[in-house]
Design a protein around this motif. Sequence first.
Motif, PDB file in Angstrom:
ATOM      1  N   GLU B  52      23.470 -36.677 -80.144  1.00  0.00           N
ATOM      2  CA  GLU B  52      23.250 -35.851 -78.952  1.00  0.00           C
ATOM      3  C   GLU B  52      24.112 -34.589 -78.949  1.00  0.00           C
ATOM      4  OE1 GLU B  52      21.204 -36.052 -76.144  1.00  0.00           O
ATOM      5  OE2 GLU B  52      20.127 -37.410 -77.489  1.00  0.00           O
ATOM      6  N   MET B  53      24.726 -34.285 -80.103  1.00  0.00           N
ATOM      7  CA  MET B  53      25.729 -33.226 -80.150  1.00  0.00           C
ATOM      8  C   MET B  53      25.171 -31.862 -79.737  1.00  0.00           C
ATOM      9  SD  MET B  53      28.907 -33.261 -80.622  1.00  0.00           S
ATOM     10  CE  MET B  53      29.566 -34.535 -81.697  1.00  0.00           C
ATOM     11  N   SER B  54      23.967 -31.522 -80.223  1.00  0.00           N
ATOM     12  CA  SER B  54      23.398 -30.206 -79.915  1.00  0.00           C
ATOM     13  C   SER B  54      23.147 -30.066 -78.416  1.00  0.00           C
ATOM     14  CB  SER B  54      22.086 -30.001 -80.681  1.00  0.00           C
ATOM     15  OG  SER B  54      22.335 -30.043 -82.065  1.00  0.00           O
ATOM     16  N   ASN B  55      22.677 -31.135 -77.791  1.00  0.00           N
ATOM     17  CA  ASN B  55      22.423 -31.086 -76.346  1.00  0.00           C
ATOM     18  C   ASN B  55      23.731 -30.957 -75.566  1.00  0.00           C
ATOM     19  OD1 ASN B  55      19.671 -31.347 -76.703  1.00  0.00           O
ATOM     20  ND2 ASN B  55      19.747 -33.590 -76.617  1.00  0.00           N
ATOM     21  N   TYR B  56      24.734 -31.711 -75.986  1.00  0.00           N
ATOM     22  CA  TYR B  56      26.022 -31.634 -75.287  1.00  0.00           C
ATOM     23  C   TYR B  56      26.640 -30.246 -75.449  1.00  0.00           C
ATOM     24  CZ  TYR B  56      30.637 -32.915 -73.561  1.00  0.00           C
ATOM     25  OH  TYR B  56      31.812 -32.967 -72.840  1.00  0.00           O
ATOM     26  N   PHE B  57      26.558 -29.705 -76.657  1.00  0.00           N
ATOM     27  CA  PHE B  57      27.084 -28.347 -76.878  1.00  0.00           C
ATOM     28  C   PHE B  57      26.375 -27.363 -75.957  1.00  0.00           C
ATOM     29  CE2 PHE B  57      26.992 -24.166 -78.877  1.00  0.00           C
ATOM     30  CZ  PHE B  57      28.341 -23.943 -79.067  1.00  0.00           C
ATOM     31  N   ALA B  58      25.039 -27.461 -75.869  1.00  0.00           N
ATOM     32  CA  ALA B  58      24.265 -26.533 -75.035  1.00  0.00           C
ATOM     33  C   ALA B  58      24.678 -26.653 -73.563  1.00  0.00           C
ATOM     34  CB  ALA B  58      22.777 -26.805 -75.199  1.00  0.00           C
ATOM     35  N   ALA B  59      24.837 -27.892 -73.094  1.00  0.00           N
ATOM     36  CA  ALA B  59      25.226 -28.106 -71.690  1.00  0.00           C
ATOM     37  C   ALA B  59      26.619 -27.551 -71.417  1.00  0.00           C
ATOM     38  CB  ALA B  59      25.173 -29.599 -71.354  1.00  0.00           C
ATOM     39  N   MET B  60      27.536 -27.774 -72.362  1.00  0.00           N
ATOM     40  CA  MET B  60      28.904 -27.277 -72.183  1.00  0.00           C
ATOM     41  C   MET B  60      28.962 -25.762 -72.319  1.00  0.00           C
ATOM     42  SD  MET B  60      30.939 -29.755 -71.397  1.00  0.00           S
ATOM     43  CE  MET B  60      32.651 -29.473 -71.912  1.00  0.00           C
ATOM     44  N   ASN B  61      28.115 -25.213 -73.165  1.00  0.00           N
ATOM     45  CA  ASN B  61      28.104 -23.771 -73.331  1.00  0.00           C
ATOM     46  C   ASN B  61      27.582 -23.092 -72.068  1.00  0.00           C
ATOM     47  OD1 ASN B  61      28.740 -21.587 -75.069  1.00  0.00           O
ATOM     48  ND2 ASN B  61      26.555 -21.238 -75.398  1.00  0.00           N
ATOM     49  N   GLU B  62      26.580 -23.705 -71.456  1.00  0.00           N
ATOM     50  CA  GLU B  62      26.036 -23.149 -70.223  1.00  0.00           C
ATOM     51  C   GLU B  62      27.086 -23.208 -69.106  1.00  0.00           C
ATOM     52  OE1 GLU B  62      22.389 -25.019 -68.891  1.00  0.00           O
ATOM     53  OE2 GLU B  62      22.469 -23.860 -67.018  1.00  0.00           O
ATOM     54  N   ALA B  63      27.747 -24.363 -68.997  1.00  0.00           N
ATOM     55  CA  ALA B  63      28.740 -24.541 -67.925  1.00  0.00           C
ATOM     56  C   ALA B  63      29.917 -23.575 -68.070  1.00  0.00           C
ATOM     57  CB  ALA B  63      29.235 -25.990 -67.920  1.00  0.00           C
TER      58      ALA B  63
END
Lengths: 281, 281
Positions: B52-63
């Motif tokens: 799930e790394m890509s999704n977590y990175f995307a969520a953290m990058n947005e936040a």
Amino acid sequence: MQKLTYMIILQTTNGKIDVLMLCNGSATDLPSQGPELASMFCTIDSYDNHGEMSNYFAAMNEATTKGGTLSVIATGWDPGIFSINRVLFESFLADGTTNFFYGPGVSQGHSEAVRAVDGVKKGVQYTIPVDENLQKVQNGEILDLTPREKQLRHCVIVAEEGADKGVIEKTIKEMPNYFEPYNTIVDFVDEEEFIKNHSSMPHGGFVIRTGFTGAERNPETMEFSLKLAKNPEFTASAMLPYARAAKRMYDNGDRGAKTVFDIAPALLSPKSHSELVKELL
Amino acid sequence: MQKLTYMIILQTTNGKIDVLMLCNGSATDLPSQGPELASMFCTIDSYDNHGEMSNYFAAMNEATTKGGTLSVIATGWDPGIFSINRVLFESFLADGTTNFFYGPGVSQGHSEAVRAVDGVKKGVQYTIPVDENLQKVQNGEILDLTPREKQLRHCVIVAEEGADKGVIEKTIKEMPNYFEPYNTIVDFVDEEEFIKNHSSMPHGGFVIRTGFTGAERNPETMEFSLKLAKNPEFTASAMLPYARAAKRMYDNGDRGAKTVFDIAPALLSPKSHSELVKELL
């Protein structure tokens, strides 16, 4: 620029040179050629004189800053990959001791020193880790080792006809800095055997940090090692990604002298950031 | 923020929080807490769900982008130090194959799976490298190994009174994903022995790249390994330098989600750049 023995132009964009790879020696070539070329082009080099590193960095930083270029100095494996591991290991395991062992492999500097001895026709010097102490460190023992306890030096020599082998052996073993601080073995072979068995350039080594975490002082060990069949080829292979990084950093507006410490891993890889996150994180 | 089990405030400047270290789980805690906290504070975490790394990175990058903060995700040793080595090794030795071996050590996920089996009172799972294949890879053989050829799984179990040990053993060995793809050894011990000999948390592992340089295809091997007495303590120790780096990058105007791939070694070290060049390059 008196003596420009080797230079590789790595990549050009629309006929413009992106990066020069400087592959000359550290003793006299790079101290003069490095800043001169870096004032005009982005460069990568494998400068390896540890004792003069701060001065070389300062000279390259001045040249690149004036020239509006970017240079990565001291790439390769030591300095280079070993240096990265020294910094990472210290950072990740703050309370600890770092040891290095070199070899088994051919030391160019020591081989040249051996070949300079009167009566030596051909010679090579193998740097060999003292296995007993290497294993202790690998198993987490905290040791403060002398050079003699870390490395053995093995010289393989073809003597000139009529040369006194006893004198050659004594001269080598007593050579200050190069051999005197170590246990040294000197073997004589004939030229045929030398060419057959002692013409390759293996090398390698170990960076090992043993340290502690937590109130109970839990022992932890980090180890990096290289086993190289051909030292010069691997060094070139390890320099190349820094040309990629230099071009990316330059295009991003960065200028000045850089070391391997200043370059994020992602800049070295041909993969995109999203590929790295997905495949390698 | 329903379940905030652990949070360490690393450092404050004039009463202002510099960086939060998020030490919660990757399954349910971090996917919700990570972005929420990262929208307010710079954070470091040890998110470790590779899939799930890509999704977590995307969520953290947005936040972090919205919040004007900076977060370093997925620090520790895998993901973390092993990831850095995967990228460096691929970059330095482009033509090659990377293998990983985990252990010897306790796998938390597999130990939890074992403890969930009916009739198991206490249990721990040791992940052990298949020594024969580890040695082949360390010596430069290019092997495409299956999970079974890389890792052995050793379970040490305290059974509930009256439980059928044969059924427990069969249930474990046939568990899909966790044990079925591996050779698994199940040993039963009494509770006293378990507490005495199986309560510590050792771990470790190996990243090894074997590849080739030059027209003659010279074999070259790079290896990184860890031997950890206490996995959680070492993980914390390896996370800490990223808090230092995050603060430095934030102060330098950088924002958004970062990975260990985006952080230059110098940013992790307490030493100054000139100390690094002089002492460690």
